[in-house]
Design a protein around this motif. Structure first.
Motif, PDB file in Angstrom:
ATOM      1  N   UNK A 156       0.836  -1.194   0.000  1.00  0.00           N
ATOM      2  CA  UNK A 156       0.000   0.000   0.000  1.00  0.00           C
ATOM      3  C   UNK A 156       0.876   1.251   0.000  1.00  0.00           C
ATOM      4  N   UNK A 157       0.347   2.341  -0.498  1.00  0.00           N
ATOM      5  CA  UNK A 157       1.058   3.609  -0.398  1.00  0.00           C
ATOM      6  C   UNK A 157       2.075   3.867  -1.473  1.00  0.00           C
ATOM      7  N   UNK A 158       1.950   3.193  -2.616  1.00  0.00           N
ATOM      8  CA  UNK A 158       2.822   3.540  -3.732  1.00  0.00           C
ATOM      9  C   UNK A 158       2.478   4.928  -4.251  1.00  0.00           C
ATOM     10  N   UNK A 159       3.332   5.497  -5.042  1.00  0.00           N
ATOM     11  CA  UNK A 159       3.102   6.861  -5.538  1.00  0.00           C
ATOM     12  C   UNK A 159       1.825   6.944  -6.365  1.00  0.00           C
ATOM     13  N   UNK A 160       1.559   5.896  -7.145  1.00  0.00           N
ATOM     14  CA  UNK A 160       0.383   5.902  -8.020  1.00  0.00           C
ATOM     15  C   UNK A 160      -0.628   4.829  -7.648  1.00  0.00           C
ATOM     16  N   UNK A 161      -0.552   4.335  -6.419  1.00  0.00           N
ATOM     17  CA  UNK A 161      -1.512   3.319  -5.981  1.00  0.00           C
ATOM     18  C   UNK A 161      -0.830   2.075  -5.448  1.00  0.00           C
ATOM     19  N   UNK A 162      -1.601   1.009  -5.340  1.00  0.00           N
ATOM     20  CA  UNK A 162      -1.094  -0.244  -4.791  1.00  0.00           C
ATOM     21  C   UNK A 162      -0.090  -0.902  -5.730  1.00  0.00           C
TER      22      UNK A 162
ATOM     23  N   UNK B 222       1.394   0.758 -11.023  1.00  0.00           N
ATOM     24  CA  UNK B 222       1.089   1.901 -11.885  1.00  0.00           C
ATOM     25  C   UNK B 222       2.056   3.060 -11.596  1.00  0.00           C
ATOM     26  N   UNK B 223       3.255   2.705 -11.157  1.00  0.00           N
ATOM     27  CA  UNK B 223       4.225   3.739 -10.827  1.00  0.00           C
ATOM     28  C   UNK B 223       4.741   4.437 -12.090  1.00  0.00           C
ATOM     29  N   UNK B 224       5.315   5.605 -11.912  1.00  0.00           N
ATOM     30  CA  UNK B 224       5.743   6.447 -13.023  1.00  0.00           C
ATOM     31  C   UNK B 224       6.852   5.798 -13.844  1.00  0.00           C
ATOM     32  N   UNK B 225       6.652   5.615 -15.148  1.00  0.00           N
ATOM     33  CA  UNK B 225       7.708   5.061 -16.006  1.00  0.00           C
ATOM     34  C   UNK B 225       8.978   5.915 -15.936  1.00  0.00           C
ATOM     35  N   UNK B 226      10.124   5.246 -15.829  1.00  0.00           N
ATOM     36  CA  UNK B 226      11.386   5.964 -15.762  1.00  0.00           C
ATOM     37  C   UNK B 226      11.775   6.392 -14.366  1.00  0.00           C
ATOM     38  N   UNK B 227      10.863   6.252 -13.413  1.00  0.00           N
ATOM     39  CA  UNK B 227      11.157   6.598 -12.016  1.00  0.00           C
ATOM     40  C   UNK B 227      10.811   5.411 -11.114  1.00  0.00           C
ATOM     41  N   UNK B 228       9.535   5.273 -10.806  1.00  0.00           N
ATOM     42  CA  UNK B 228       9.105   4.220  -9.900  1.00  0.00           C
ATOM     43  C   UNK B 228       9.186   2.826 -10.464  1.00  0.00           C
TER      44      UNK B 228
ATOM     45  N   UNK C  38      16.127   8.213  -7.388  1.00  0.00           N
ATOM     46  CA  UNK C  38      16.176   9.662  -7.557  1.00  0.00           C
ATOM     47  C   UNK C  38      14.803  10.170  -7.993  1.00  0.00           C
ATOM     48  N   UNK C  39      14.204  10.998  -7.168  1.00  0.00           N
ATOM     49  CA  UNK C  39      12.907  11.573  -7.487  1.00  0.00           C
ATOM     50  C   UNK C  39      11.736  10.643  -7.256  1.00  0.00           C
ATOM     51  N   UNK C  40      11.988   9.488  -6.617  1.00  0.00           N
ATOM     52  CA  UNK C  40      10.894   8.529  -6.417  1.00  0.00           C
ATOM     53  C   UNK C  40      11.127   7.716  -5.147  1.00  0.00           C
TER      54      UNK C  40
ATOM     55  N   UNK D 136       9.919   2.879  -3.551  1.00  0.00           N
ATOM     56  CA  UNK D 136      10.716   1.879  -2.829  1.00  0.00           C
ATOM     57  C   UNK D 136      10.359   1.800  -1.348  1.00  0.00           C
ATOM     58  N   UNK D 137       9.934   2.901  -0.768  1.00  0.00           N
ATOM     59  CA  UNK D 137       9.523   2.893   0.644  1.00  0.00           C
ATOM     60  C   UNK D 137       8.351   1.935   0.845  1.00  0.00           C
ATOM     61  N   UNK D 138       7.383   1.987  -0.069  1.00  0.00           N
ATOM     62  CA  UNK D 138       6.211   1.107   0.036  1.00  0.00           C
ATOM     63  C   UNK D 138       6.610  -0.356  -0.114  1.00  0.00           C
ATOM     64  N   UNK D 139       7.514  -0.657  -1.039  1.00  0.00           N
ATOM     65  CA  UNK D 139       7.931  -2.036  -1.274  1.00  0.00           C
ATOM     66  C   UNK D 139       8.718  -2.577  -0.086  1.00  0.00           C
ATOM     67  N   UNK D 140       9.650  -1.779   0.434  1.00  0.00           N
ATOM     68  CA  UNK D 140      10.445  -2.206   1.600  1.00  0.00           C
ATOM     69  C   UNK D 140       9.523  -2.514   2.773  1.00  0.00           C
TER      70      UNK D 140
END
Length: 215
Positions: free
Chosen positions: A97-103, A125-131, A171-173, A177-181
């Motif tokens: 839970x708590x990914x930048x763009x959702x679960x 659904x994380x940002x391509x090139x970042x998340x 970098x910029x995201x 990784x916080x949600x995954x950890x």
């Protein structure tokens, strides 16, 4: 005239029945292929985490469904690996839970001794090139969980570096990784306190035993 109408109606009905039968046959054949392909894809993904040489049971069918907030809430399918009927590892379907763009949906493999066998992203659904660097095909970041355990690193170090932990952030995201950890750590916590429940054998259907006894 009526005879022609009746004949036409009968022919249409016959064609309809034949067509419906053909569609049903095609659907049955297609459904079997789709199911076989789905199982093959699932098995390939599981083998990225746990090589098939490490267990000897039918991991696709040796499963259980568990529900707990530490796994992301809701119901979660768990694949159990065994060798000689002894537990080897469990692969959890987990929601971060708590990914930048959702679960973020994950597979988290945990060996019987509590070590991480591997982690893979199922969907996000994380940002391509970042998340999307959480994907194994994009970077080796997700491989950093391999062989870690709940006390290795210590609990307070199960975080991204910005939060005082050992895991790199992107970098910029940082949120992704916080949600995954957090999800991997929480899965280890769940496993540590529910190990017996995770590996409880599938109940045997008495009717199956009777059928085998008659063979």
């Amino acid at each position: 005239m009526l005879r022609e109408i009746y004949l036409s109606t009968a022919l249409l009905a016959a064609f309809g029945l034949v067509g419906a039968g053909l569609v049903a046959l095609v659907h049955m054949g297609t459904a079997e292929r789709i199911e076989a392909n789905r199982e093959a894809a699932t098995l390939a993904r599981l083998h990225e985490i746990l090589p098939d040489g490490e267990y000897d049971n039918d991991i696709i069918n040796d499963t259980t469904v568990l529900s707990h907030a530490l796994l992301g809430g809701g119901q979660h399918l768990v694949y159990r690996a065994r060798r000689n009927d002894e537990p080897v590892a469990a692969v959890f379907t987990v929601i971060a839970r708590g990914g930048y763009s959702g679960d973020i949906h994950l597979l988290v493999g945990v060996r019987e001794n509590g070590q991480v066998a591997g982690v893979r992203v199922i969907s996000h659904r994380e940002t391509p090139g970042l998340g999307d660097d959480i994907e194994a095909s994009r970077s080796d970041w997700i491989l950093g969980f391999d062989n870690l355990a709940l006390d290795d690193p210590p609990m307070e170090r199960w975080a991204v570096q910005r939060d005082g932990g050992i895991f790199d952030q992107f970098t910029g995201a940082t949120i992704t990784p916080r949600a995954v950890v957090r999800a991997v750590r929480d899965t280890l916590i769940y496993f540590d306190t529910h190990r017996e429940q995770v590996f409880t054998p599938i109940p045997v259907d008495p009717t199956d035993e009777e059928a085998h006894a008659d063979e």
